[in-house]
Enzyme design. Structure first.
Site, PDB file in Angstrom:
ATOM      1  N   LYS A 231       0.792  -1.061   0.097  1.00  0.00           N
ATOM      2  CA  LYS A 231       0.029   0.101  -0.041  1.00  0.00           C
ATOM      3  C   LYS A 231       0.945   1.248  -0.039  1.00  0.00           C
ATOM      4  O   LYS A 231       0.600   2.233  -0.382  1.00  0.00           O
ATOM      5  CB  LYS A 231      -0.975   0.096   1.217  1.00  0.00           C
ATOM      6  CG  LYS A 231      -1.761  -1.224   1.519  1.00  0.00           C
ATOM      7  CD  LYS A 231      -2.720  -1.317   0.610  1.00  0.00           C
ATOM      8  CE  LYS A 231      -4.001  -2.271   0.903  1.00  0.00           C
ATOM      9  NZ  LYS A 231      -3.444  -3.756   1.020  1.00  0.00           N
TER      10      LYS A 231
HETATM   11  C1  LIG Z   1      -4.471  -4.925   0.589  1.00  0.00           C
HETATM   12  C2  LIG Z   1      -3.544  -6.038   0.470  1.00  0.00           C
HETATM   13  C3  LIG Z   1      -3.995  -7.146  -0.485  1.00  0.00           C
HETATM   14  C4  LIG Z   1      -5.108  -6.991  -1.295  1.00  0.00           C
HETATM   15  O1  LIG Z   1      -4.893  -6.163  -2.325  1.00  0.00           O
HETATM   16  P1  LIG Z   1      -6.046  -5.566  -2.999  1.00  0.00           P
HETATM   17  O2  LIG Z   1      -5.502  -4.419  -3.935  1.00  0.00           O
HETATM   18  O3  LIG Z   1      -7.106  -5.026  -2.034  1.00  0.00           O
HETATM   19  O4  LIG Z   1      -6.628  -6.684  -3.886  1.00  0.00           O
HETATM   20  C5  LIG Z   1      -2.998  -8.191  -0.410  1.00  0.00           C
HETATM   21  N1  LIG Z   1      -2.117  -8.294   0.486  1.00  0.00           N
HETATM   22  C6  LIG Z   1      -1.748  -7.598   1.353  1.00  0.00           C
HETATM   23  C7  LIG Z   1      -0.375  -7.586   2.347  1.00  0.00           C
HETATM   24  C8  LIG Z   1      -2.516  -6.402   1.297  1.00  0.00           C
HETATM   25  O5  LIG Z   1      -2.075  -5.160   2.232  1.00  0.00           O
END
Ligand SMILES: *Cc1c(COP(=O)(O)O)cnc(C)c1O
Length: 497
Positions: free
Chosen positions: A113
């Site tokens: 993120k």
């Molecule tokens: C948010 C997240 C995901 C999922 O990603 P999306 O974009 O919501 O599909 C997978 N793994 C981790 C560690 C995350 O923080």
């Protein structure tokens, strides 16, 4: 470039408006009216560039109201050594012939993120200026764990903004909770919600569409915005790393220019894999998009059958950031598949709201199946994968990435496709010490978070991420827990309106 709402294709807004508001008032998601197309010359040019420069080249295709100088200054501060001390925001590691891992967790909060949420505050504050916005942006976030911290870190003390984060009380790992409840900054708030991620997300969406509240906010000099992946400013920076990974693999001689690579993504809200899909539609040579889910297999079933059914039990798993039954960004994919038919999207989303499910046409389902492969994996299999990959090649996986490894393995066996594949690694294993240690056969009972981090370092020999080690020295600032229907009250009280 103009953006349209997935629920009203006659509503056109600029990029700055799309980013500043996050979600369209009709409940739809802002999406580019046309996707730009790139050619091999473009990819060649990127190959010689740094990550920050690559991000400028790609983002400027979508953001004509932003100058290149402006974008470069954002990118240098978002992806520079201060935020990504390793010196590379999105390194690719090769584990085996044709098996490459894109490590997206070298940023300040140790999850992928950060790649988007270090950029979004720059895009958002610049958008406010371009829109002559006088009010403060109140950014509401529902998080399954990683978005919350990454958004708090990105927006901490950013001028003209407040940020309020809601997380499911029992839905995040201990370290994720500590990361959030110890957050510094004068413009931040963190609150737990009794329920799961979907409760928190539904609560936030309800606050967004509360017209009376909007009017009250407006009078008090605020407006709502979003840092969830419903905001275009979150999805766009994620497109960059797919191009970047491809360029790195070409530069390392692991791909020839023009070769296709498969991409395998551990998926929850469908933001990350949607960015890979957009990269492919823009002309990046991507073969199959492999969508990996945990026991909450709503996306696997949808891709395989064409029926999206959110009426099912919700499971808390070892990969909490993927514990989601309503994948918001799927709406953008369906909008694209339907030729931007917003009426069709409204019908589907109404059905989801009223009945908890919808079904797409056979032709959409066929397109889905030819573009994506989908699979899922339970906790037991996740832990087996962590253990076998660690034993096999000494590489330590977090549980989310392990889900992707397992599903990729199944894909290869089922299809016999051995094309080069990029598996997206979305979090540092140290964010999920408990699950990783027990996968490696260690007893985690009664150990504190600090002890678990030390133990995992000792067992794996892989150094822990510094920001996670530091969490234990911080004291908790936020402890409030509310019911879903009290989320609104938390917002008004915190803002003092
Ligand atoms: C948010 C997240 C995901 C999922 O990603 P999306 O974009 O919501 O599909 C997978 N793994 C981790 C560690 C995350 O923080």
């Amino acid at each position: 470039m103009q953006y349209v709402s997935t629920r009203d294709n006659t509503l056109h807004v600029t990029a700055a408006q799309a980013i500043a508001t996050g979600l369209s008032a009709d409940g739809g998601l802002f999406t580019p009216e046309k996707l730009p197309h790139i050619d091999p010359v473009f990819i060649n040019k990127l190959t010689g560039f740094s990550y920050a420069e690559r991000s400028v080249e790609i983002m400027s295709l979508f953001l004509d109201e932003f100058s290149r100088d402006e974008l470069l200054s954002f990118a240098q501060s978002a992806y520079g050594a201060q935020k990504f001390p390793q010196g590379n925001a999105a390194p690719v590691k090769t584990l085996d012939t044709g098996l490459h891992v894109l490590e997206l967790w070298h940023g300040p909060t140790c999850a992928f993120k950060d790649l988007a949420l270090q950029m979004l505050p720059h895009l958002l504050t610049a958008s406010l200026k371009k829109n002559n916005e006088q009010r403060r942006a109140c950014i509401l976030v529902a998080t399954s764990g990683d978005t919350g911290k990454a958004a708090l870190e990105g927006f901490c003390d950013v001028e003209g903004t407040n940020i309020l984060v809601f997380y499911p009380q029992d839905g995040v790992s201990d370290i994720q909770r500590l990361q959030m409840t110890t957050q510094r900054g004068g413009n931040v708030g963190v609150c737990a919600v009794r329920g799961n991620f979907d409760d928190a997300q539904t609560g936030v969406k309800a606050i967004f569409s509360d017209t009376a509240l909007r009017a009250r906010m407006d009078q008090a000099g605020y407006f709502f915005s979003s840092a969830n992946s419903i905001n275009w400013g979150r999805v766009l920076p994620q497109i960059v790393y797919y191009f970047s990974a491809y360029c790195d693999l070409v530069a390392q001689g692991r791909l020839r220019q023009g070769d296709t690579m498969n991409v395998c993504v551990p998926t929850g809200n469908f933001g990350n894999i949607l960015a890979a899909y957009y990269a492919m539609r823009m002309g990046l040579p991507v073969g199959k998009l492999i969508c990996a889910s945990n026991r909450n297999s709503v996306l696997t079933d949808f891709i395989n059958t064409g029926v999206y059914n959110a009426r099912r039990p919700f499971y808390g798993t070892l990969s909490p950031s993927m514990d989601i039954l309503i994948s918001s960004n799927l709406e953008r994919l369906l909008f694209d598949f339907s030729g931007q038919d917003s009426e069709q999207i409204r019908t589907l989303m109404n059905s989801l709201k009223e009945n908890g499910s919808y079904a797409v046409s056979d032709s959409v389902n066929n397109t889905l199946k030819s573009t994506f492969y989908a699979g899922c994996c339970d906790d037991e299999q996740t832990q087996k994968t962590i253990a076998s990959v660690f034993t096999g090649c000494g590489y330590l996986l977090d549980p989310h990435t392990a889900v992707a490894f397992d599903v990729y393995d199944r894909y290869k066996k089922e299809t016999g496709d051995t094309a080069p594949t990029l598996i997206v690694s979305t979090a540092s294993p140290y964010k999920f010490c408990k699950g990783v240690l027990s996968a490696l056969g260690e007893d985690t009972q009664g150990r504190s978070d600090a002890e678990l981090i030390d133990k995992l370092e000792e067992v794996s020999g892989v150094p822990a991420a510094q920001p996670l080690k530091a969490v234990r020295t911080l004291s908790q600032r936020f402890s409030q827990v509310v019911e879903r229907d009290a989320m609104l009250g938390y917002v008004t009280k915190t803002l003092g309106i």
